[in-house]
Design a protein around this motif. Structure first.
Motif, PDB file in Angstrom:
ATOM      1  N   ARG A 340      -2.996   8.572  -7.743  1.00 11.51           N
ATOM      2  CA  ARG A 340      -4.032   8.888  -8.736  1.00 11.51           C
ATOM      3  C   ARG A 340      -4.315   7.694  -9.635  1.00 11.51           C
ATOM      4  NH1 ARG A 340      -1.991  14.936 -10.653  1.00 11.51           N
ATOM      5  NH2 ARG A 340      -2.823  16.092  -8.854  1.00 11.51           N
ATOM      6  N   LEU A 341      -3.276   6.984 -10.050  1.00 12.06           N
ATOM      7  CA  LEU A 341      -3.462   5.805 -10.881  1.00 12.06           C
ATOM      8  C   LEU A 341      -4.297   4.765 -10.146  1.00 12.06           C
ATOM      9  CD1 LEU A 341      -2.853   3.973 -13.319  1.00 12.06           C
ATOM     10  CD2 LEU A 341      -0.748   3.279 -12.147  1.00 12.06           C
ATOM     11  N   THR A 342      -3.991   4.545  -8.876  1.00 14.56           N
ATOM     12  CA  THR A 342      -4.717   3.541  -8.106  1.00 14.56           C
ATOM     13  C   THR A 342      -6.176   3.931  -7.935  1.00 14.56           C
ATOM     14  OG1 THR A 342      -2.651   3.063  -6.938  1.00 14.56           O
ATOM     15  CG2 THR A 342      -4.671   2.182  -5.979  1.00 14.56           C
ATOM     16  N   VAL A 343      -6.451   5.209  -7.744  1.00 11.35           N
ATOM     17  CA  VAL A 343      -7.833   5.695  -7.649  1.00 11.35           C
ATOM     18  C   VAL A 343      -8.558   5.496  -8.981  1.00 11.35           C
ATOM     19  CG1 VAL A 343      -9.265   7.754  -7.350  1.00 11.35           C
ATOM     20  CG2 VAL A 343      -7.373   7.303  -5.763  1.00 11.35           C
ATOM     21  N   SER A 344      -7.841   5.744 -10.062  1.00 13.33           N
ATOM     22  CA  SER A 344      -8.459   5.562 -11.384  1.00 13.33           C
ATOM     23  C   SER A 344      -8.804   4.105 -11.650  1.00 13.33           C
ATOM     24  CB  SER A 344      -7.523   6.084 -12.484  1.00 13.33           C
ATOM     25  OG  SER A 344      -6.441   5.192 -12.710  1.00 13.33           O
ATOM     26  N   GLN A 345      -8.118   3.191 -10.935  1.00 12.65           N
ATOM     27  CA  GLN A 345      -8.393   1.767 -11.094  1.00 12.65           C
ATOM     28  C   GLN A 345      -9.478   1.279 -10.144  1.00 12.65           C
ATOM     29  OE1 GLN A 345      -4.429   0.159 -10.561  1.00 12.65           O
ATOM     30  NE2 GLN A 345      -3.938   0.319 -12.741  1.00 12.65           N
ATOM     31  N   GLY A 346     -10.022   2.179  -9.299  1.00 14.25           N
ATOM     32  CA  GLY A 346     -11.161   1.825  -8.465  1.00 14.25           C
ATOM     33  C   GLY A 346     -10.968   1.944  -6.974  1.00 14.25           C
ATOM     34  N   ALA A 347      -9.775   2.287  -6.500  1.00 21.29           N
ATOM     35  CA  ALA A 347      -9.551   2.451  -5.065  1.00 21.29           C
ATOM     36  C   ALA A 347     -10.103   3.784  -4.586  1.00 21.29           C
ATOM     37  CB  ALA A 347      -8.065   2.357  -4.746  1.00 21.29           C
ATOM     38  N   THR A 363      -1.438   8.662   3.754  1.00 20.46           N
ATOM     39  CA  THR A 363      -2.592   8.393   2.896  1.00 20.46           C
ATOM     40  C   THR A 363      -3.001   6.929   2.983  1.00 20.46           C
ATOM     41  OG1 THR A 363      -1.939  10.132   1.353  1.00 20.46           O
ATOM     42  CG2 THR A 363      -3.402   8.414   0.496  1.00 20.46           C
ATOM     43  N   ILE A 364      -4.301   6.701   3.209  1.00 18.75           N
ATOM     44  CA  ILE A 364      -4.837   5.340   3.213  1.00 18.75           C
ATOM     45  C   ILE A 364      -5.724   5.161   1.984  1.00 18.75           C
ATOM     46  CG2 ILE A 364      -6.289   3.668   4.420  1.00 18.75           C
ATOM     47  CD1 ILE A 364      -5.485   4.946   7.036  1.00 18.75           C
ATOM     48  N   LEU A 365      -5.490   4.073   1.268  1.00 19.13           N
ATOM     49  CA  LEU A 365      -6.313   3.704   0.117  1.00 19.13           C
ATOM     50  C   LEU A 365      -7.106   2.456   0.474  1.00 19.13           C
ATOM     51  CD1 LEU A 365      -3.676   4.138  -2.735  1.00 19.13           C
ATOM     52  CD2 LEU A 365      -5.575   5.679  -2.213  1.00 19.13           C
ATOM     53  N   ASP A 366      -8.431   2.533   0.417  1.00 17.19           N
ATOM     54  CA  ASP A 366      -9.291   1.369   0.647  1.00 17.19           C
ATOM     55  C   ASP A 366      -9.836   0.919  -0.710  1.00 17.19           C
ATOM     56  OD1 ASP A 366     -10.677  -0.613   1.912  1.00 17.19           O
ATOM     57  OD2 ASP A 366     -12.254   0.695   2.712  1.00 17.19           O
ATOM     58  N   GLY A 367     -10.398  -0.275  -0.716  1.00 14.45           N
ATOM     59  CA  GLY A 367     -10.961  -0.793  -1.958  1.00 14.45           C
ATOM     60  C   GLY A 367      -9.919  -1.227  -2.960  1.00 14.45           C
ATOM     61  N   VAL A 368      -8.688  -1.449  -2.494  1.00 11.83           N
ATOM     62  CA  VAL A 368      -7.642  -1.939  -3.388  1.00 11.83           C
ATOM     63  C   VAL A 368      -7.901  -3.423  -3.654  1.00 11.83           C
ATOM     64  CG1 VAL A 368      -5.168  -2.331  -3.649  1.00 11.83           C
ATOM     65  CG2 VAL A 368      -5.995  -0.251  -2.528  1.00 11.83           C
ATOM     66  N   PRO A 370      -6.719  -7.188  -5.750  1.00 11.13           N
ATOM     67  CA  PRO A 370      -5.465  -7.871  -6.096  1.00 11.13           C
ATOM     68  C   PRO A 370      -4.979  -7.646  -7.514  1.00 11.13           C
ATOM     69  CG  PRO A 370      -6.917  -9.336  -4.866  1.00 11.13           C
ATOM     70  CD  PRO A 370      -7.716  -8.118  -5.188  1.00 11.13           C
ATOM     71  N   ASP A 371      -5.865  -7.221  -8.420  1.00  9.46           N
ATOM     72  CA  ASP A 371      -5.454  -7.032  -9.809  1.00  9.46           C
ATOM     73  C   ASP A 371      -4.870  -5.649 -10.075  1.00  9.46           C
ATOM     74  OD1 ASP A 371      -8.113  -6.125  -9.246  1.00  9.46           O
ATOM     75  OD2 ASP A 371      -8.384  -5.768 -11.391  1.00  9.46           O
ATOM     76  N   MET A 372      -4.937  -4.736  -9.126  1.00  5.81           N
ATOM     77  CA  MET A 372      -4.416  -3.380  -9.325  1.00  5.81           C
ATOM     78  C   MET A 372      -2.894  -3.388  -9.321  1.00  5.81           C
ATOM     79  SD  MET A 372      -6.972  -1.058  -6.976  1.00  5.81           S
ATOM     80  CE  MET A 372      -8.745  -1.068  -7.239  1.00  5.81           C
ATOM     81  N   ASP A 373      -2.306  -2.416 -10.012  1.00  4.56           N
ATOM     82  CA  ASP A 373      -0.847  -2.310 -10.094  1.00  4.56           C
ATOM     83  C   ASP A 373      -0.211  -2.239  -8.707  1.00  4.56           C
ATOM     84  OD1 ASP A 373      -1.284  -2.251 -12.795  1.00  4.56           O
ATOM     85  OD2 ASP A 373      -0.472  -0.251 -13.127  1.00  4.56           O
ATOM     86  N   ILE A 374      -0.828  -1.466  -7.809  1.00  6.16           N
ATOM     87  CA  ILE A 374      -0.255  -1.252  -6.484  1.00  6.16           C
ATOM     88  C   ILE A 374      -0.251  -2.528  -5.659  1.00  6.16           C
ATOM     89  CG2 ILE A 374      -2.353  -0.637  -5.198  1.00  6.16           C
ATOM     90  CD1 ILE A 374      -0.760   1.761  -4.065  1.00  6.16           C
ATOM     91  N   ALA A 375      -1.131  -3.471  -5.998  1.00  7.61           N
ATOM     92  CA  ALA A 375      -1.227  -4.734  -5.273  1.00  7.61           C
ATOM     93  C   ALA A 375      -0.268  -5.777  -5.813  1.00  7.61           C
ATOM     94  CB  ALA A 375      -2.661  -5.269  -5.344  1.00  7.61           C
ATOM     95  N   ARG A 376       0.458  -5.436  -6.869  1.00  5.91           N
ATOM     96  CA  ARG A 376       1.337  -6.420  -7.496  1.00  5.91           C
ATOM     97  C   ARG A 376       2.775  -5.891  -7.578  1.00  5.91           C
ATOM     98  NH1 ARG A 376      -1.665  -8.803 -12.702  1.00  5.91           N
ATOM     99  NH2 ARG A 376      -0.053 -10.381 -12.404  1.00  5.91           N
TER     100      ARG A 376
END
Length: 481
Positions: A340-347, A363-368, A370-376
């Motif tokens: 949910r957090l990652t979706v709220s950030q734009g994914a 679950t697949i998340l697209d649109g992630v 590099p600045d998102m929490d999940i990418a770091r």
């Protein structure tokens, strides 16, 4: 079940217990003792005393008993697998029984490396004043080693920590995982049956925050061997510092999976899907899928159509099931929160995303980005595939290294030059070329390339250095004319 404290399997000194719950059904399977501070002290007391006699045994005798234990594991692999499947949610034959098999392999291997861990003899006549001396080294056990086991692969990780430590002549005090301690307790019963003295294989159950703290605060512990979260590792390091106790940590990861534009797409998709094992509750599982933009849409489509859509979730004892539940509903809720957090950030969720109790859909998340929490630095310990697009090799490496974690990684390219440059540039402890980084070969040194992923190199080829210390001996003047 009972824990092993002193020379017998026993309840907690105050009678306290913890429930062990089958995550697939929510039903209580059994109870285990909730160890007290008094129990922890008694376990260390017993191990410290028992270690002396165990060290005094010949290496030949110690390994004979450990090899008998490995034989018992193979004889009872189905029993062990069923216990592990029910308390952990792992599919029975494909994962739980396989893990029991790995225990036997690692224990046997530990015996062999202990037999061939040689000392050194220094060359003569290299240093003035020592021409008539014989200088050599031997290896001695550390003493009592605290082994703290995680929930995700309890028997397998236990075998790496305990096998070499015992073969070298150490005693161990094991803290079994809180959610699924039963298979570890059964392995300790089998050790004793195989002739290993109960005193040197103490096994505690109970709250990790309590028992782990009491154990690592004890100054008689010679070394702490821990696999688990980075946050817990930091707390253990604080405890260990009080007595300058050394520690070996294998901690968190947010491993990159890089598919370059010339990579084998079919192979990459297969390797990405092959990580459904244990619901992706794996420290070295790929957690950031960094895919060249020319292949990204096709990668996602094929991952869904060829693999994830065919996964069957359910009771791990059902032979049709390929994915069981996560270790607990609480763990699944945490993954849900991270998605949910990652979706709220734009994914965007392009597949899955729903939770049912302890079950979480692939679950697949697209649109992630590099600045998102999940990418770091946000490690998702569950069945989630975050996809990050890139255009240049330099961009891919920058994304991959932009994390405090550095456990493992994987990359795909048909160009060996690209592969080797990328492998060298990744700040990780291991790299797979044309494969995901989600592997742990028993022989190969395994551990983090950055501090937040740990400092250990736990493996058959390196572990003896972590469970022994070198002693230098000089025979002075023996060669004097």
């Amino acid at each position: 079940m009972k824990m092993l404290v002193g020379n017998e399997f026993t309840d907690a000194s105050d009678g306290g217990v913890l429930n062990v719950v089958n995550p697939a059904t929510g039903q209580v399977i059994d109870t285990v003792p909730a160890a007290t501070r008094e129990d922890v002290k008694r376990a260390v007391d017993t191990a410290a005393e028992g270690q002396k006699a165990w060290e005094a045994m010949t290496l030949r005798e110690r390994t004979k008993r450990l090899k008998r234990f490995a034989e018992l594991v193979m004889e009872r692999r189905l029993e062990l697998g069923e216990m592990l499947a029910k308390e952990s949610g792992k599919p029975y034959m494909a994962e739980a029984v396989w893990e029991a098999d790995s225990v036997a392999y690692v224990i046997e291997g530990s015996c062999e490396v202990a037999k061939h861990f040689y000392g050194k003899t220094m060359p003569f006549g290299t240093e003035p004043g020592y021409d008539h001396d014989i200088q050599f080294t031997i290896h001695e056990p550390l003493g009592v080693i605290a082994c703290i086991i995680p929930f995700n692969f309890p028997p397998a990780i236990w075998s790496f920590k305990v096998g070499a430590a015992l073969a070298a002549g150490n005693a161990v005090v094991v803290k079994a995982p809180s959610y699924n301690p039963m298979t570890i307790l059964k392995l300790h019963e089998m050790l004793v049956e195989a002739g290993v003295p109960a005193a040197v294989v103490q096994c505690l159950t109970g709250s990790g925050s309590k028992v782990g703290n009491w154990l690592t605060e004890d100054g008689r512990i010679a070394s702490v061997n821990f696999t688990g979260s980075t946050q817990t590792g930091i707390q253990i390091a604080r405890n260990a510092a009080e007595h300058l106790t050394p520690y070996q940590f294998e901690l968190g990861g947010n491993d990159p999976f890089i598919l370059f534009g010339d990579g084998d797409l079919a192979l990459a998709v297969k390797e990405a899907a092959d990580q459904c094992r244990n619901n992706r509750q794996c420290c070295t599982g790929s957690k950031r899928f960094i895919i060249h933009n020319s292949l990204k849409e096709e990668f996602i489509r094929r991952l869904i159509e060829e693999y994830l859509s065919k996964e069957v979730q359910g009771d791990p004892m059902d032979p049709r099931v390929t994915m069981g539940p996560m270790i607990s509903e609480r763990a699944a809720q945490e993954v849900e929160k991270q998605v949910r957090l990652t979706v709220s950030q734009g994914a965007r969720i392009v597949y899955g995303g729903k939770r049912n109790g302890a079950f979480f859909e692939p679950t697949i998340l697209d649109g992630v980005t590099p600045d998102m929490d999940i990418a770091r630095d946000m490690e998702v310990f569950g069945p989630v595939w975050p996809v990050i697009g890139f255009d240049t090799a330099e961009e891919a490496i920058e994304i991959a290294n932009n994390s405090n974690y550095g456990l493992g990684g994987g990359l795909f390219s048909r160009d060996i030059g690209t592969c080797m440059k990328a492998a060298k540039a990744l700040k990780t402890g291991h790299v797979a070329i044309n494969g995901s980084g989600n592997f742990r070969a028993a022989e190969l040194p395994f551990g983090g390339g950055k501090r937040m992923s740990g400092n250990s190199r736990e493996s058959l080829s390196a572990v003896m250095e972590e469970v022994t210390q070198s002693k230098s001996i000089v025979l002075r003047y023996v060669l004097e004319p």
